[in-house]
Design a protein around this motif. Structure first.
Motif, PDB file in Angstrom:
ATOM      1  N   THR A 241       0.917  -1.331  -0.233  1.00  0.00           N
ATOM      2  CA  THR A 241      -0.005  -0.054   0.022  1.00  0.00           C
ATOM      3  C   THR A 241       0.786   1.340   0.003  1.00  0.00           C
ATOM      4  O   THR A 241       1.861   1.179   0.581  1.00  0.00           O
ATOM      5  N   TYR A 242      -0.190   2.458  -0.157  1.00  0.00           N
ATOM      6  CA  TYR A 242       1.048   3.747  -0.330  1.00  0.00           C
ATOM      7  C   TYR A 242       0.056   4.419   0.290  1.00  0.00           C
ATOM      8  O   TYR A 242      -1.393   4.680  -0.277  1.00  0.00           O
ATOM      9  N   GLU A 243       0.241   5.516   0.959  1.00  0.00           N
ATOM     10  CA  GLU A 243      -0.157   6.969   1.336  1.00  0.00           C
ATOM     11  C   GLU A 243       0.192   8.145   0.934  1.00  0.00           C
ATOM     12  O   GLU A 243       1.329   7.695   1.641  1.00  0.00           O
ATOM     13  N   ASP A 244      -0.191   8.821  -0.006  1.00  0.00           N
ATOM     14  CA  ASP A 244      -0.276  10.028  -0.348  1.00  0.00           C
ATOM     15  C   ASP A 244      -0.009  11.122   0.767  1.00  0.00           C
ATOM     16  O   ASP A 244      -0.124  10.828   1.879  1.00  0.00           O
ATOM     17  N   TYR A 245       0.134  12.517   0.432  1.00  0.00           N
ATOM     18  CA  TYR A 245       0.784  12.840   1.009  1.00  0.00           C
ATOM     19  C   TYR A 245      -0.582  13.899   2.137  1.00  0.00           C
ATOM     20  O   TYR A 245      -1.392  14.903   2.541  1.00  0.00           O
ATOM     21  N   ASN A 246      -1.939  13.533   0.474  1.00  0.00           N
ATOM     22  CA  ASN A 246      -3.305  14.180   1.323  1.00  0.00           C
ATOM     23  C   ASN A 246      -4.220  12.957   2.352  1.00  0.00           C
ATOM     24  O   ASN A 246      -4.804  13.122   2.310  1.00  0.00           O
ATOM     25  N   GLY A 247      -3.614  11.545   2.507  1.00  0.00           N
ATOM     26  CA  GLY A 247      -3.520  10.733   3.184  1.00  0.00           C
ATOM     27  C   GLY A 247      -5.340  10.247   2.232  1.00  0.00           C
ATOM     28  O   GLY A 247      -5.505   8.578   2.891  1.00  0.00           O
ATOM     29  N   VAL A 248      -4.510  10.245   0.985  1.00  0.00           N
ATOM     30  CA  VAL A 248      -5.182   8.869   0.121  1.00  0.00           C
ATOM     31  C   VAL A 248      -4.936   7.488   0.264  1.00  0.00           C
ATOM     32  O   VAL A 248      -3.677   7.816  -0.066  1.00  0.00           O
ATOM     33  N   LEU A 249      -5.384   6.502   0.264  1.00  0.00           N
ATOM     34  CA  LEU A 249      -5.190   5.291   0.138  1.00  0.00           C
ATOM     35  C   LEU A 249      -4.943   4.300  -1.389  1.00  0.00           C
ATOM     36  O   LEU A 249      -5.700   3.824  -1.411  1.00  0.00           O
ATOM     37  N   TYR A 250      -3.848   4.055  -1.709  1.00  0.00           N
ATOM     38  CA  TYR A 250      -3.474   3.288  -2.524  1.00  0.00           C
ATOM     39  C   TYR A 250      -3.068   1.998  -2.138  1.00  0.00           C
ATOM     40  O   TYR A 250      -2.171   1.513  -2.126  1.00  0.00           O
ATOM     41  N   LEU A 251      -3.509   0.669  -2.870  1.00  0.00           N
ATOM     42  CA  LEU A 251      -3.754  -0.696  -2.425  1.00  0.00           C
ATOM     43  C   LEU A 251      -3.898  -1.799  -3.280  1.00  0.00           C
ATOM     44  O   LEU A 251      -4.164  -1.220  -4.217  1.00  0.00           O
ATOM     45  N   THR A 252      -2.751  -2.591  -3.410  1.00  0.00           N
ATOM     46  CA  THR A 252      -2.869  -4.053  -4.624  1.00  0.00           C
ATOM     47  C   THR A 252      -4.412  -4.317  -4.264  1.00  0.00           C
ATOM     48  O   THR A 252      -4.348  -4.699  -5.399  1.00  0.00           O
ATOM     49  N   GLY A 253      -4.457  -5.179  -4.008  1.00  0.00           N
ATOM     50  CA  GLY A 253      -5.984  -5.411  -3.025  1.00  0.00           C
ATOM     51  C   GLY A 253      -5.345  -6.361  -4.761  1.00  0.00           C
ATOM     52  O   GLY A 253      -5.003  -7.210  -4.600  1.00  0.00           O
ATOM     53  N   GLU A 254      -7.082  -7.167  -4.425  1.00  0.00           N
ATOM     54  CA  GLU A 254      -7.154  -8.248  -5.645  1.00  0.00           C
ATOM     55  C   GLU A 254      -7.286  -7.705  -7.335  1.00  0.00           C
ATOM     56  O   GLU A 254      -6.803  -8.380  -8.114  1.00  0.00           O
ATOM     57  N   ASN A 255      -6.801  -6.055  -7.504  1.00  0.00           N
ATOM     58  CA  ASN A 255      -6.528  -6.038  -8.749  1.00  0.00           C
ATOM     59  C   ASN A 255      -4.968  -5.540  -8.852  1.00  0.00           C
ATOM     60  O   ASN A 255      -4.434  -4.843  -9.949  1.00  0.00           O
ATOM     61  N   GLY A 256      -4.776  -5.463  -8.293  1.00  0.00           N
ATOM     62  CA  GLY A 256      -2.866  -4.300  -8.522  1.00  0.00           C
ATOM     63  C   GLY A 256      -2.182  -5.839  -8.557  1.00  0.00           C
ATOM     64  O   GLY A 256      -1.996  -7.191  -8.594  1.00  0.00           O
TER      65      GLY A 256
ATOM     66  N   LYS B 268      -6.268   3.623  -6.116  1.00  0.00           N
ATOM     67  CA  LYS B 268      -7.283   4.335  -5.505  1.00  0.00           C
ATOM     68  C   LYS B 268      -8.040   3.292  -4.556  1.00  0.00           C
ATOM     69  O   LYS B 268      -8.838   3.090  -5.017  1.00  0.00           O
ATOM     70  N   ASN B 269      -7.853   3.405  -2.976  1.00  0.00           N
ATOM     71  CA  ASN B 269      -8.408   2.363  -2.483  1.00  0.00           C
ATOM     72  C   ASN B 269      -9.394   1.362  -3.254  1.00  0.00           C
ATOM     73  O   ASN B 269     -10.386   0.794  -2.808  1.00  0.00           O
ATOM     74  N   GLY B 270      -8.275   0.530  -4.011  1.00  0.00           N
ATOM     75  CA  GLY B 270      -8.412  -0.375  -4.510  1.00  0.00           C
ATOM     76  C   GLY B 270      -9.309  -0.849  -5.367  1.00  0.00           C
ATOM     77  O   GLY B 270      -9.587  -2.051  -6.318  1.00  0.00           O
ATOM     78  N   VAL B 271      -9.777   0.578  -6.359  1.00  0.00           N
ATOM     79  CA  VAL B 271     -10.570   0.474  -7.070  1.00  0.00           C
ATOM     80  C   VAL B 271     -10.501   1.083  -7.869  1.00  0.00           C
ATOM     81  O   VAL B 271     -11.472   0.948 -10.314  1.00  0.00           O
ATOM     82  N   GLY B 272      -9.765   2.791  -8.354  1.00  0.00           N
ATOM     83  CA  GLY B 272      -9.664   3.702  -8.584  1.00  0.00           C
ATOM     84  C   GLY B 272      -8.880   4.230  -9.570  1.00  0.00           C
ATOM     85  O   GLY B 272      -8.260   2.891 -10.086  1.00  0.00           O
ATOM     86  N   ASP B 273      -8.229   5.541  -9.542  1.00  0.00           N
ATOM     87  CA  ASP B 273      -7.135   5.698 -10.557  1.00  0.00           C
ATOM     88  C   ASP B 273      -5.751   5.014 -10.318  1.00  0.00           C
ATOM     89  O   ASP B 273      -5.379   4.243  -9.051  1.00  0.00           O
ATOM     90  N   THR B 274      -4.503   4.365 -10.826  1.00  0.00           N
ATOM     91  CA  THR B 274      -3.616   3.679 -10.583  1.00  0.00           C
ATOM     92  C   THR B 274      -2.122   4.403 -10.198  1.00  0.00           C
ATOM     93  O   THR B 274      -2.184   5.343 -11.348  1.00  0.00           O
ATOM     94  N   ILE B 275      -1.047   3.787  -9.079  1.00  0.00           N
ATOM     95  CA  ILE B 275      -0.061   4.651  -9.308  1.00  0.00           C
ATOM     96  C   ILE B 275       1.106   3.219  -9.625  1.00  0.00           C
ATOM     97  O   ILE B 275       0.710   2.552  -8.825  1.00  0.00           O
ATOM     98  N   ASN B 276       2.486   3.597  -9.881  1.00  0.00           N
ATOM     99  CA  ASN B 276       3.591   3.051  -9.956  1.00  0.00           C
ATOM    100  C   ASN B 276       4.268   3.266  -8.695  1.00  0.00           C
ATOM    101  O   ASN B 276       4.574   4.581  -9.081  1.00  0.00           O
TER     102      ASN B 276
END
Length: 221
Positions: A86-101, A125-133
């Motif tokens: 997982t990665y949490e950015d400076y705005n507190g938005v969480l990106y996680l690999t989950g089932e789709n990462g 983003k939250n497991g379903v939204g925009d993707t970060i690398n």
């Protein structure tokens, strides 16, 4: 004047390259969508199920890696809940690999209670939204709070094994980052558990182990 300008340019070039150089300081680092990330603090913990969680924090971002075993090896992330990032950015938005990462974490070295290796992952983003690398990831000399966790109840441990577990727990406790209270408490509790186990298995005729246990208190302060 020309020589002076050349010297300045060379200095700037050296500074720009410095971010990619591994040092002896424990760290988790890499690039988030081509923007450099390096943790100010890093730690690892062996969980009760034998999995390992690594956490790297900068002033405003957090990277978390989880692998299924405390062993050297390659851990694929693709839809595997045992291995994730997982990665949490400076705005507190969480990106996680989950089932789709997807991604990979490779532990290349376990030495003196520390972990080193490489990784990359794509997280949503939250497991379903925009993707970060997260690319070019590496972790080195990340201290493990409890590198030799006491065995689960019912598992036979002889006296030499109990002593080794206690010594490893003491090493982790002695080298914990004292500025991180959660790490201190985790290492202290692991040390207390190892001491209790050694007393139970080996005895403590002189009372030395109990004296250390008493000096640790309840690990809350």
């Amino acid at each position: 004047m020309r020589n002076y300008l050349l010297l300045v340019l060379l200095s700037l070039f050296a500074m720009s390259c410095g971010d990619d150089i591994e040092t002896n300081s424990p760290s988790i680092q890499g690039e988030v969508d081509d923007i450099f990330f390096r943790s100010n603090s890093s730690s690892a913990t062996v969980n009760e199920d034998g999995s390992v969680t690594l956490i790297g924090e900068s002033a405003s971002e957090i990277v978390t890696l989880k692998i299924s075993d405390y062993e050297v090896g390659t851990y694929n992330i693709q839809g595997n809940a045992a291995n994730e990032a997982t990665y949490e950015d400076y705005n507190g938005v969480l990106y996680l690999t989950g089932e789709n990462g997807e991604g990979k974490i490779e532990v290349t070295r376990i030495n003196n209670g520390t972990l080193s290796g490489e990784f990359y992952f794509n997280a949503l983003k939250n497991g379903v939204g925009d993707t970060i690398n997260f690319s070019k990831g590496s972790f080195f000399y990340v201290p493990v709070a409890n590198p030799s966790t006491p065995t689960t109840p019912g598992t036979d441990v002889d006296c030499p094994e109990a002593t080794e577990i206690r010594l490893n727990a003491k090493l982790a406790y002695d080298n914990v980052d004292t500025s991180n209270q959660e790490e201190v408490q985790a290492a202290c509790n692991a040390y207390r558990t190892a001491l209790n186990q050694e007393i139970e298995v080996c005895g403590d005729e002189i009372g030395d182990l109990q004296a250390i246990l008493d000096s640790l208190g309840d690990c809350e302060s």
